[in-house]
Motif scaffolding. Structure first.
Motif, PDB file in Angstrom:
ATOM      1  N   THR A 177       0.805  -1.237   0.000  1.00 49.13           N
ATOM      2  CA  THR A 177       0.000   0.000   0.000  1.00 49.13           C
ATOM      3  C   THR A 177       0.830   1.276   0.000  1.00 49.13           C
ATOM      4  O   THR A 177       0.313   2.340   0.314  1.00 49.13           O
ATOM      5  CB  THR A 177      -0.944   0.035   1.227  1.00 49.13           C
ATOM      6  OG1 THR A 177      -0.164   0.035   2.429  1.00 49.13           O
ATOM      7  CG2 THR A 177      -1.898  -1.149   1.223  1.00 49.13           C
TER       8      THR A 177
ATOM      9  N   TYR B 212      -2.131   3.962  -0.371  1.00 46.02           N
ATOM     10  CA  TYR B 212      -3.079   3.441  -1.363  1.00 46.02           C
ATOM     11  C   TYR B 212      -3.689   2.135  -0.856  1.00 46.02           C
ATOM     12  O   TYR B 212      -3.133   1.058  -1.052  1.00 46.02           O
ATOM     13  CB  TYR B 212      -2.371   3.216  -2.705  1.00 46.02           C
ATOM     14  CG  TYR B 212      -1.668   4.436  -3.232  1.00 46.02           C
ATOM     15  CD1 TYR B 212      -2.395   5.484  -3.797  1.00 46.02           C
ATOM     16  CD2 TYR B 212      -0.289   4.572  -3.144  1.00 46.02           C
ATOM     17  CE1 TYR B 212      -1.760   6.624  -4.277  1.00 46.02           C
ATOM     18  CE2 TYR B 212       0.357   5.710  -3.612  1.00 46.02           C
ATOM     19  CZ  TYR B 212      -0.382   6.728  -4.170  1.00 46.02           C
ATOM     20  OH  TYR B 212       0.247   7.854  -4.639  1.00 46.02           O
ATOM     21  N   THR B 213      -4.815   2.272  -0.189  1.00 47.91           N
ATOM     22  CA  THR B 213      -5.450   1.094   0.419  1.00 47.91           C
ATOM     23  C   THR B 213      -6.720   0.656  -0.302  1.00 47.91           C
ATOM     24  O   THR B 213      -7.334  -0.330   0.083  1.00 47.91           O
ATOM     25  CB  THR B 213      -5.783   1.381   1.894  1.00 47.91           C
ATOM     26  OG1 THR B 213      -6.651   2.527   1.971  1.00 47.91           O
ATOM     27  CG2 THR B 213      -4.520   1.661   2.692  1.00 47.91           C
ATOM     28  N   GLY B 214      -7.118   1.381  -1.347  1.00 45.26           N
ATOM     29  CA  GLY B 214      -8.330   1.025  -2.088  1.00 45.26           C
ATOM     30  C   GLY B 214      -9.517   1.852  -1.659  1.00 45.26           C
ATOM     31  O   GLY B 214      -9.677   2.142  -0.472  1.00 45.26           O
TER      32      GLY B 214
ATOM     33  N   LYS C 246     -13.052   0.220   3.843  1.00 44.44           N
ATOM     34  CA  LYS C 246     -12.685   0.370   2.444  1.00 44.44           C
ATOM     35  C   LYS C 246     -11.565  -0.604   2.095  1.00 44.44           C
ATOM     36  O   LYS C 246     -10.786  -1.030   2.945  1.00 44.44           O
ATOM     37  CB  LYS C 246     -12.209   1.798   2.165  1.00 44.44           C
ATOM     38  CG  LYS C 246     -13.229   2.878   2.501  1.00 44.44           C
ATOM     39  CD  LYS C 246     -14.407   2.836   1.543  1.00 44.44           C
ATOM     40  CE  LYS C 246     -15.355   4.005   1.797  1.00 44.44           C
ATOM     41  NZ  LYS C 246     -16.508   3.983   0.871  1.00 44.44           N
TER      42      LYS C 246
ATOM     43  N   SER D 264      -9.728  -2.965  -1.612  1.00 42.38           N
ATOM     44  CA  SER D 264      -9.561  -3.181  -3.051  1.00 42.38           C
ATOM     45  C   SER D 264     -10.851  -3.690  -3.665  1.00 42.38           C
ATOM     46  O   SER D 264     -11.812  -4.022  -2.963  1.00 42.38           O
ATOM     47  CB  SER D 264      -8.444  -4.194  -3.293  1.00 42.38           C
ATOM     48  OG  SER D 264      -8.904  -5.504  -2.976  1.00 42.38           O
ATOM     49  N   TRP D 265     -10.849  -3.807  -4.991  1.00 44.20           N
ATOM     50  CA  TRP D 265     -12.043  -4.312  -5.692  1.00 44.20           C
ATOM     51  C   TRP D 265     -12.369  -5.742  -5.276  1.00 44.20           C
ATOM     52  O   TRP D 265     -13.513  -6.167  -5.362  1.00 44.20           O
ATOM     53  CB  TRP D 265     -11.846  -4.236  -7.202  1.00 44.20           C
ATOM     54  CG  TRP D 265     -10.746  -5.115  -7.724  1.00 44.20           C
ATOM     55  CD1 TRP D 265      -9.450  -4.767  -7.963  1.00 44.20           C
ATOM     56  CD2 TRP D 265     -10.855  -6.502  -8.075  1.00 44.20           C
ATOM     57  NE1 TRP D 265      -8.728  -5.832  -8.423  1.00 44.20           N
ATOM     58  CE2 TRP D 265      -9.568  -6.919  -8.508  1.00 44.20           C
ATOM     59  CE3 TRP D 265     -11.897  -7.432  -8.066  1.00 44.20           C
ATOM     60  CZ2 TRP D 265      -9.300  -8.226  -8.924  1.00 44.20           C
ATOM     61  CZ3 TRP D 265     -11.625  -8.737  -8.481  1.00 44.20           C
ATOM     62  CH2 TRP D 265     -10.349  -9.119  -8.911  1.00 44.20           C
TER      63      TRP D 265
ATOM     64  N   GLN E 289      -3.764  -4.948   3.511  1.00 39.14           N
ATOM     65  CA  GLN E 289      -4.530  -5.585   2.432  1.00 39.14           C
ATOM     66  C   GLN E 289      -4.907  -7.034   2.765  1.00 39.14           C
ATOM     67  O   GLN E 289      -4.691  -7.965   1.981  1.00 39.14           O
ATOM     68  CB  GLN E 289      -3.769  -5.513   1.118  1.00 39.14           C
ATOM     69  CG  GLN E 289      -3.695  -4.108   0.532  1.00 39.14           C
ATOM     70  CD  GLN E 289      -5.044  -3.581   0.061  1.00 39.14           C
ATOM     71  OE1 GLN E 289      -5.495  -3.894  -1.045  1.00 39.14           O
ATOM     72  NE2 GLN E 289      -5.704  -2.790   0.894  1.00 39.14           N
TER      73      GLN E 289
END
Length: 328
Positions: free
Chosen positions: A129, A134-136, A179, A181-182, A190
């Motif tokens: 991340t 950047y964690t999604g 929140k 990732s997809w 993650q």
């Protein structure tokens, strides 16, 4: 009714085609409302509270982008060298050293407790991340609901969705803040919900396993994952090596494991041509696909990183970053 010209028929068919390719049909055979009621019944039977179900699904949305991303077949479009250059710029290495120094007392404490070198905790954090940047931005509940309903890998994502609801039920995170990732991977480490349930740690003892914002929990959770997956504190991950001419390519395989002495006898050397270390670690030879023949002798901890993520490129990037971070 007026007859359509050949041109108009072609235009109509093309329009239908565009709709078909731009809007992926869900694989589920029943309506979403029917599916959701059945799922809620199962969740209740598994002990999820009514309040959590009501709040989690009050405004739930199916996300077509998630379906597209899940169905997209992975392709190796970068060489190993291109991947490593992109994923491990000098700025990331510099940030990793800075993060290790900034959080050194906490990382060393956690490293001793779980038997994981701090540089590897920081390296995983950085590769996953970018140290929490950047964690999604997907709602984990929406993403997992979409994938569970889609039915392509329904059993797996249904279990993950149930565990995500359990995490909400236990008040580890608020719904609005859940929140990821997809695919539903969450927080600075993650973790999928199953990894959260199995490995996440409430290190600061505030009653929440917070892998989203609490550094102590993020670091301890990553270390706990590695420790319970077989990490060895007194070993590194591997090293680049040089092979002799005529080396048997069948030996370049993770399923072929030999002690250092045997690789030495077969002519394997360090990348600079010097002898391998005297310590008789058991290792295997790996050549990343898409590389230029670079070969690595990898040990137990490399295999442990693969349990986190089955990608050779991922495992190599973690090892490389840890080496370059060093002791800060």
């Amino acid at each position: 009714m007026a007859k359509l010209s050949a041109r108009n028929i072609l235009v109509l068919l093309f329009g239908i085609f565009l709709v078909a390719v731009s809007t992926p049909a869900f694989a589920a055979q029943e309506s979403f409302d029917v599916w959701l009621e059945k799922f809620k019944t199962e969740a209740r039977e598994k002990g999820i509270s009514e309040g959590t179900l009501e709040s989690a699904f009050a405004n739930v949305q199916l996300i077509e982008k998630v379906v597209k991303l899940d169905r997209k077949q992975p392709e190796v479009v970068q060489t190993f060298q291109e991947y490593m250059a992109q994923r491990l710029p000098q700025s990331l290495i510099d940030s990793g050293k800075a993060m290790l120094n900034e959080h050194r007392p906490l990382l060393e404490e956690i490293g001793r407790k779980y038997g994981v070198q701090p540089r590897f905790i920081v390296a995983l954090w950085g590769v996953e991340t970018r140290f929490g940047k950047y964690t999604g931005g997907f709602s984990v509940i929406d993403a997992l609901t979409t994938l569970a309903y889609d039915n392509r890998r329904a059993d797996y994502f249904r279990k993950e969705l149930l565990l995500a609801l359990r995490i909400l039920d236990e008040n580890h995170i608020a719904l609005a803040d859940m929140k990821g990732s997809w695919a539903g991977a969450m927080g600075q480490s993650q973790f999928m919900p199953s990894s959260f349930v199995n490995f996440a740690v409430d290190y600061d003892a505030d009653g929440k396993r917070d892998i989203w914002t609490t550094k102590a929990d993020v670091f301890a959770s990553a270390a706990n994952y590695l420790a319970k997956s077989g990490w060895q504190y007194d070993q590194t991950w591997g090293r680049e090596v040089r092979l002799p001419e005529g080396f048997d390519p069948a030996l370049i395989d993770l399923d072929v494991a030999k002690p250092m002495r045997e690789w030495e006898e077969l002519g394997v050397r360090k990348s600079d041509g010097s002898p391998l270390p005297d310590r008789q670690l058991v290792g295997s030879l790996v050549q990343p696909k898409g590389g230029n023949g670079q070969t690595f002798l990898v040990y137990n901890n490399y295999r442990t990183i693969l349990k986190w993520n089955r990608s050779t490129y991922f495992a190599m990037s973690v090892g490389f970053l840890a080496d370059r971070i060093g002791d800060g």
